[in-house]
Scaffold this motif. Structure first.
Motif, PDB file in Angstrom:
ATOM      1  N   ILE A  31      15.909 -30.090-105.404  1.00 18.83           N
ATOM      2  CA  ILE A  31      15.270 -31.232-104.780  1.00 18.83           C
ATOM      3  C   ILE A  31      16.486 -32.151-104.239  1.00 18.83           C
ATOM      4  N   VAL A  32      16.216 -32.653-103.004  1.00 18.24           N
ATOM      5  CA  VAL A  32      17.197 -33.854-102.543  1.00 18.24           C
ATOM      6  C   VAL A  32      16.130 -35.025-102.337  1.00 18.24           C
ATOM      7  N   LEU A  33      16.302 -36.203-102.697  1.00 20.06           N
ATOM      8  CA  LEU A  33      15.349 -37.255-102.852  1.00 20.06           C
ATOM      9  C   LEU A  33      15.926 -38.560-102.055  1.00 20.06           C
ATOM     10  N   GLY A  34      15.057 -39.215-101.361  1.00 21.21           N
ATOM     11  CA  GLY A  34      15.667 -40.522-100.700  1.00 21.21           C
ATOM     12  C   GLY A  34      14.409 -41.421-100.833  1.00 21.21           C
ATOM     13  N   ASN A  35      14.723 -42.721-100.549  1.00 21.52           N
ATOM     14  CA  ASN A  35      13.542 -43.813-100.460  1.00 21.52           C
ATOM     15  C   ASN A  35      13.728 -44.707 -99.208  1.00 21.52           C
ATOM     16  N   ASP A  36      13.052 -45.516 -99.067  1.00 22.95           N
ATOM     17  CA  ASP A  36      12.998 -46.414 -97.632  1.00 22.95           C
ATOM     18  C   ASP A  36      14.205 -47.161 -97.432  1.00 22.95           C
ATOM     19  N   ILE A  37      15.208 -47.390 -98.392  1.00 24.58           N
ATOM     20  CA  ILE A  37      16.418 -47.992 -98.206  1.00 24.58           C
ATOM     21  C   ILE A  37      17.342 -47.159 -97.751  1.00 24.58           C
ATOM     22  N   THR A  38      17.434 -45.823 -98.653  1.00 22.42           N
ATOM     23  CA  THR A  38      18.648 -45.159 -98.238  1.00 22.42           C
ATOM     24  C   THR A  38      18.394 -43.952 -97.527  1.00 22.42           C
ATOM     25  N   THR A  39      17.111 -43.679 -97.227  1.00 19.23           N
ATOM     26  CA  THR A  39      17.031 -42.390 -96.301  1.00 19.23           C
ATOM     27  C   THR A  39      17.284 -42.959 -94.725  1.00 19.23           C
ATOM     28  N   PRO A  40      16.876 -43.967 -94.142  1.00 15.51           N
ATOM     29  CA  PRO A  40      17.439 -44.309 -92.805  1.00 15.51           C
ATOM     30  C   PRO A  40      18.880 -44.242 -92.618  1.00 15.51           C
ATOM     31  N   VAL A  41      19.728 -44.563 -93.755  1.00 17.70           N
ATOM     32  CA  VAL A  41      21.167 -44.348 -93.510  1.00 17.70           C
ATOM     33  C   VAL A  41      21.376 -42.796 -93.692  1.00 17.70           C
ATOM     34  N   VAL A  43      19.547 -40.547 -92.558  1.00 10.57           N
ATOM     35  CA  VAL A  43      19.045 -40.095 -91.368  1.00 10.57           C
ATOM     36  C   VAL A  43      20.096 -40.140 -90.375  1.00 10.57           C
ATOM     37  N   ASN A  44      20.588 -41.354 -90.189  1.00 14.17           N
ATOM     38  CA  ASN A  44      21.576 -41.404 -89.202  1.00 14.17           C
ATOM     39  C   ASN A  44      23.017 -40.795 -89.493  1.00 14.17           C
ATOM     40  N   GLN A  78      12.616 -49.867 -91.368  1.00 13.78           N
ATOM     41  CA  GLN A  78      13.321 -48.611 -92.009  1.00 13.78           C
ATOM     42  C   GLN A  78      12.255 -47.511 -92.494  1.00 13.78           C
ATOM     43  N   SER A  79      11.007 -47.914 -92.653  1.00 16.19           N
ATOM     44  CA  SER A  79      10.051 -47.112 -93.256  1.00 16.19           C
ATOM     45  C   SER A  79       9.718 -46.464 -91.774  1.00 16.19           C
ATOM     46  N   LYS A  80       9.561 -46.948 -90.781  1.00 19.54           N
ATOM     47  CA  LYS A  80       9.353 -46.011 -89.497  1.00 19.54           C
ATOM     48  C   LYS A  80      10.206 -45.003 -89.458  1.00 19.54           C
ATOM     49  N   THR A  81      11.544 -45.339 -89.435  1.00 16.73           N
ATOM     50  CA  THR A  81      12.575 -44.066 -89.512  1.00 16.73           C
ATOM     51  C   THR A  81      12.020 -43.160 -90.381  1.00 16.73           C
ATOM     52  N   CYS A  82      11.896 -43.327 -91.716  1.00 20.34           N
ATOM     53  CA  CYS A  82      11.356 -42.257 -92.577  1.00 20.34           C
ATOM     54  C   CYS A  82      10.392 -41.440 -92.204  1.00 20.34           C
ATOM     55  N   ARG A  83       9.330 -42.298 -91.536  1.00 24.80           N
ATOM     56  CA  ARG A  83       8.114 -41.726 -91.067  1.00 24.80           C
ATOM     57  C   ARG A  83       8.346 -40.755 -90.032  1.00 24.80           C
ATOM     58  N   GLU A  84       9.199 -41.033 -89.122  1.00 27.18           N
ATOM     59  CA  GLU A  84       9.397 -40.224 -88.059  1.00 27.18           C
ATOM     60  C   GLU A  84      10.129 -38.947 -88.371  1.00 27.18           C
ATOM     61  N   PHE A  85      11.273 -39.302 -89.214  1.00 31.53           N
ATOM     62  CA  PHE A  85      12.102 -37.987 -89.524  1.00 31.53           C
ATOM     63  C   PHE A  85      11.137 -37.188 -90.349  1.00 31.53           C
ATOM     64  N   ALA A  86      10.335 -37.563 -91.471  1.00 28.00           N
ATOM     65  CA  ALA A  86       9.536 -36.629 -92.271  1.00 28.00           C
ATOM     66  C   ALA A  86       8.294 -35.878 -91.326  1.00 28.00           C
ATOM     67  N   CYS A  87       8.075 -36.662 -90.299  1.00 24.30           N
ATOM     68  CA  CYS A  87       7.114 -35.935 -89.470  1.00 24.30           C
ATOM     69  C   CYS A  87       7.884 -34.712 -88.286  1.00 24.30           C
ATOM     70  N   GLU A  88       8.858 -35.118 -87.987  1.00 19.41           N
ATOM     71  CA  GLU A  88       9.679 -34.228 -87.103  1.00 19.41           C
ATOM     72  C   GLU A  88      10.184 -33.203 -88.000  1.00 19.41           C
ATOM     73  N   HIS A  89      10.468 -33.355 -89.232  1.00 23.50           N
ATOM     74  CA  HIS A  89      11.051 -32.023 -90.015  1.00 23.50           C
ATOM     75  C   HIS A  89       9.929 -31.411 -91.112  1.00 23.50           C
ATOM     76  N   CYS A  90       8.635 -31.953 -91.014  1.00 24.46           N
ATOM     77  CA  CYS A  90       7.438 -31.291 -91.561  1.00 24.46           C
ATOM     78  C   CYS A  90       7.792 -31.456 -92.931  1.00 24.46           C
TER      79      CYS A  90
END
Length: 420
Positions: A31-41, A43-44, A78-90
């Motif tokens: 498992i690789v885990l991230g949250n709304d603070i760390t995932t946007p970083v 993703v970049n 930040q949450s928007k970045t997470c949502r878009e990444f999650a959607c793009e990569h299913c």
């Protein structure tokens, strides 16, 4: 060669017959885990590195929990970045408003992590999952990015300290009091980059919520991870819940522990960590009449069902002291719902408390309970550094749900009675 429990898991995930302390290995990740603070970083970094896909859509987990529901524009972005990444990569395991919870309570509850796993998370309290007999540790967002792309991570194999537990806890004493006592004994760097391994007959006396709390705060002693052996209680918890079959490892009898520390659970008493370090612990009964302004019961440390049960038992039919703000935060939507079904939420509101949707919010001074200059808070969270929950001249006292609830009723730090 004899190995500790952590070393056994790391060896298996590195595809090696054995590993030793200090060895550098590359391990496969469950498992690789991230949250709304760390995932946007992350993703970049993921994009900067040129990665075009994640290694497994079912093994990347993104939980929006720190500033959700969003507290301001930056949190929303930040949450928007997470949502878009999650959607793009299913991403299969994506948890947003209405489904989310505090990540380290949510993943065990949902069966996403299990015994024998190797887990990284871009959050320091990822060490929580050691309660299930897994190796789990916090990493930076760059490591999260690499983990999402490759399914692998580099580790230096930690040495270990054995905490041999005997006896059982007294009423209104919990895992939070155990880990605060241990951190008070060894200090915030007492297990620096080591594995804190809990063994002995006392393990059987600890609930899963106790174990999750204890492992959650291993990082507050500087540890790489905390871990419990898998026993019948662990397997009962995982049964019908875990997505994958648990894999059970056990430390060798002559495992190379740096030292063994004996802990008699029956000797543990309600304990508070005073400002401004988790190691600054004292028995609650010794603190005297320290007035408080706020109580927070929740977080990835103490927002689970047993914590809610404790708060209800102490608060029901009573009133929060005048001038005290009591904030109760169930750690997941399932726990939130169960509190409603059992009548806990009504009892909390009748007592003068406020009940929040699941969020990390006040723990890190984010929202839902910021402290002003000179204010004091008793919190079931995991850190009490300077300015952790607001103003740099505010104070945070770490305590168990029982101590926090008892303190909310009196308006000062109070030791819970055994009969509560």
């Amino acid at each position: 060669m004899a190995m500790t429990l952590t070393q056994k898991i790391l060896a298996a995930h590195a595809g090696l017959p054995e590993v030793s302390a200090g060895q550098l290995i590359q391990a496969r990740l469950n498992i690789v885990l991230g949250n709304d603070i760390t995932t946007p970083v992350a993703v970049n970094e993921f994009k900067k590195a040129g990665f075009d896909g994640i290694y497994d859509k079912d093994k990347v987990v993104i939980v929006l929990d720190h500033f959700v529901p969003n507290k301001d524009i930056k949190a929303a972005e930040q949450s928007k970045t997470c949502r878009e990444f999650a959607c793009e990569h299913c991403v299969s395991h994506f948890y947003d408003v209405g489904k989310m919870g505090i990540e380290h309570a949510l993943l065990p509850e949902q069966g996403i992590v299990t015994a024998g796993d190797c887990i990284i998370g871009a959050d320091s309290h990822t060490c929580t999952y050691g309660a299930l007999g897994a190796f789990s540790t916090g990493v930076g967002s760059t490591d999260m990015a690499a983990g999402m792309a490759t399914g692998k991570a580099w580790f230096k194999v930690p040495s270990a300290i054995c905490f041999h537990l005997t006896g059982s806890l007294k009423p209104n004493v919990s895992g939070k009091d155990v880990i605060l006592t241990i951190i008070g004994m060894i200090g915030v760097d007492g297990a620096l980059y080591k594995s804190m391994e809990f063994t002995g007959p006392g393990v059987a006396a600890l609930s899963m919520d106790d174990r999750l709390c204890i492992c959650n705060m291993a990082i507050e002693a500087g540890a790489k991870n905390g871990i419990f052996p898998v026993d019948e209680r662990t397997l009962d918890y995982l049964k019908g819940r875990a997505e994958r079959e648990p894999v059970i490892y056990a430390a060798d009898e002559n495992a190379p522990y740096e030292k063994t520390i004996e802990i008699d659970l029956s000797s543990i008493e309600p304990t508070v960590a005073c400002p401004h370090l988790p190691e600054n612990t004292r028995p609650t009964r010794e603190l005297g009449n320290i007035r408080i302004d706020q109580v927070v019961i929740g977080s990835c440390t103490n927002g689970r069902m047993e914590d809610m049960e404790t708060a209800y038992r102490i608060l029901k039919g009573k009133q929060v002291a005048k001038g005290v703000r009591c904030i109760i935060i169930p750690a997941t939507m399932a726990i939130y719902r169960e509190c409603i079904v059992r009548g806990y939420t009504t009892a909390f509101v009748d007592a003068g408390a406020v009940v929040s949707t699941p969020t990390c919010g006040p723990c890190l001074g984010g929202y839902m309970g910021i402290l002003a200059e000179g204010e004091r808070c008793v919190a079931t969270t995991n850190r009490n550094f300077v300015g952790r929950m607001g103003h740099v001249k505010s104070e945070v006292y770490l305590a168990s749900p029982a101590t926090a609830a008892a303190s909310a009723l009196t308006g000062c730090i109070t030791c819970p009675k055994e009969e509560n």
